[in-house]
Write an enzyme that holds these catalytic residues in place. Structure first.
Site, PDB file in Angstrom:
ATOM      1  N   ASN A 176      16.261  56.324  13.912  1.00 38.73           N
ATOM      2  CA  ASN A 176      16.654  57.405  13.010  1.00 38.73           C
ATOM      3  C   ASN A 176      15.416  58.156  12.544  1.00 38.73           C
ATOM      4  OD1 ASN A 176      18.671  58.741  11.187  1.00 38.73           O
ATOM      5  ND2 ASN A 176      17.273  57.939   9.642  1.00 38.73           N
ATOM      6  N   GLU A 177      15.404  59.477  12.753  1.00 42.47           N
ATOM      7  CA  GLU A 177      14.340  60.354  12.264  1.00 42.47           C
ATOM      8  C   GLU A 177      12.949  59.830  12.609  1.00 42.47           C
ATOM      9  OE1 GLU A 177      14.897  61.419   8.153  1.00 42.47           O
ATOM     10  OE2 GLU A 177      16.600  62.709   8.628  1.00 42.47           O
ATOM     11  N   TYR A 194      19.595  69.797   5.836  1.00 45.74           N
ATOM     12  CA  TYR A 194      20.026  69.856   4.446  1.00 45.74           C
ATOM     13  C   TYR A 194      19.655  71.219   3.869  1.00 45.74           C
ATOM     14  CZ  TYR A 194      20.560  64.811   4.858  1.00 45.74           C
ATOM     15  OH  TYR A 194      20.943  63.561   5.260  1.00 45.74           O
ATOM     16  N   GLU A 230      23.504  63.981  10.299  1.00 48.08           N
ATOM     17  CA  GLU A 230      23.186  64.130   8.872  1.00 48.08           C
ATOM     18  C   GLU A 230      23.221  65.612   8.540  1.00 48.08           C
ATOM     19  OE1 GLU A 230      19.850  62.268   6.956  1.00 48.08           O
ATOM     20  OE2 GLU A 230      19.841  60.588   8.367  1.00 48.08           O
ATOM     21  N   GLN A 285      26.083  62.122   2.007  1.00 51.07           N
ATOM     22  CA  GLN A 285      26.688  60.800   2.131  1.00 51.07           C
ATOM     23  C   GLN A 285      28.146  60.867   1.668  1.00 51.07           C
ATOM     24  OE1 GLN A 285      24.590  58.547   3.437  1.00 51.07           O
ATOM     25  NE2 GLN A 285      22.721  59.707   3.160  1.00 51.07           N
TER      26      GLN A 285
END
Length: 390
Positions: A62-63, A134, A182, A240
């Site tokens: 992840n990332e 985001y 995400e 989330q």
């Protein structure tokens, strides 16, 4: 896994390729998916789960492009480890869907080259590459914030183009798709730190963003973007679910309430089913500081053939002016309005509370005429229109 079974959800699991590697990934896969007779599968059975979980989708880390990650790697280092891990996992179960780490944001300095390098290493053994994004309102620039889905559009298009370039260079036949695993609105200014004393708090409130109507309009717009790109985006996960940058909030006394962002997510998940229609969108525009000429309208439509239901989702990005949505649906024959709702507020920065849900309200302006439908969209609003044939 028990909660996923109760909720009827398909889990996505990640293996740790930062501080761990191939052996540990195989241990976790064995624990989750092997019926029994091995060390870790028998441990799962001893822990109370007699049947395997049967997890199909796995993220290879992840990332890993992020220097904040423990075990951060270059694209070449990560790509080689991800490929080795993927090959080993497929030896255990050849039916898995595997996700390679893409960039953790479009503004990462390695964006683009990271995807190209990773896919050159992993193309034959993965199915998807991840994307994360985001968004937040900055410096009071509401107009640019409402247009945030334009950034997501560009992100998806760039990752798809990069994957296709690698495909062409390798002479591959399969097409890599995107796992946008995400995405959300997230105000990142208040990053929590570990307690500086020996006393650790119990369930402290961390990253509990309090969302506004404008935030919900952006979430609705991001969902429109994801639906529009569903030919390449095969998975998309809101981050989330509860409390932490989440649409659902809980209180210490047991109370539960919904943030503004809950409503576009829940209604889209419930009603945007079937096929995404390839419509032609025409809209007036205005100028935003971040995106320049920006269409005021964003919209997408879905058609569920078994039920005949048509769902139109639309956003008015203007902070000040209403907009008329006109949808030409003559290809479907006569239609009738089943439901029309809009989420808006005279103050786009108004926030929900346990006593005020700021939920969508009936939009009484929706009318059917001349083979189409018209509905007025208030400023800074997200709307859903549901129609039926006949």
């Amino acid at each position: 896994m028990r909660w996923c079974a109760v909720a009827g959800l398909e889990p996505m699991m990640a293996v740790n390729l930062g501080t761990r590697g191939v052996a540990e990934a195989l241990d976790l896969l064995e624990y989750c998916n092997i019926p029994g007779g091995t060390a870790t599968s028998d441990l799962r059975r001893a822990n109370g789960a007699q049947e395997p979980y049967g997890i199909r989708v796995w993220c290879l880390g992840n990332e890993m492009d992020g220097p904040w990650q423990i075990g951060h790697k270059t694209a070449t280092e990560y790509g080689r480890l991800a490929a080795e891990t993927a090959r080993a996992m497929r030896m255990v179960d050849g039916s898995l869907e595997l996700v390679a780490c893409g960039s953790s944001a479009r503004d990462m300095p390695t964006f683009g080259e990271w995807e190209a390098t990773v896919l050159r290493e992993t193309y034959d053994v993965v199915d998807h590459i991840s994307a994360h994004a985001y968004y937040q309102e900055k410096n009071g620039d509401l107009a640019s914030f409402l247009a945030s889905p334009m950034d997501m559009d560009a992100f998806v298009d760039a990752v798809a183009a990069t994957a296709d370039a690698v495909r062409a260079a390798l002479g591959a036949t399969k097409r890599i798709t995107i796992s946008f695993d995400e995405w959300n609105v997230w105000y990142m200014g208040d990053t929590p730190t570990a307690p500086q004393t020996d006393t650790w708090p119990v369930a402290p409130r961390l990253l509990e963003d309090h969302y506004s109507v404008a935030d919900a309009v952006v979430v609705g717009g991001l969902l429109i973007s994801l639906l529009r790109h569903s030919d390449r985006v095969h998975a998309a996960s809101l981050a989330q679910l509860v409390n932490v940058i989440a649409p659902i909030m809980t209180e210490p006394d047991g109370g539960v309430w919904c943030q503004t962002t809950f409503h576009p997510f829940a209604l889209t998940a419930r009603h945007a089913v079937g096929k995404v229609l390839g419509g032609v969108l025409r809209s007036p525009a205005h100028v935003t500081e971040r995106f320049g000429d920006t269409p005021l309208l964003d919209a997408v439509a879905t058609f569920d053939e078994p039920s005949g239901a048509i769902t139109v989702l639309a956003v008015n990005r203007s902070p000040a002016d209403p907009l008329m949505l006109v949808a030409d649906l003559r290809a479907f024959g006569p239609v009738r309005v089943l439901e029309a709702v809009t989420l808006a507020d005279p103050d786009p920065h108004a926030k929900a509370s346990p006593d005020d849900a700021k939920a969508p309200r009936v939009n009484g302006s929706a009318t059917v005429a001349d083979g189409g439908v018209r509905m007025e969209l208030p400023p800074a609003s997200w709307s859903m229109l549901r129609l039926a044939r006949g």
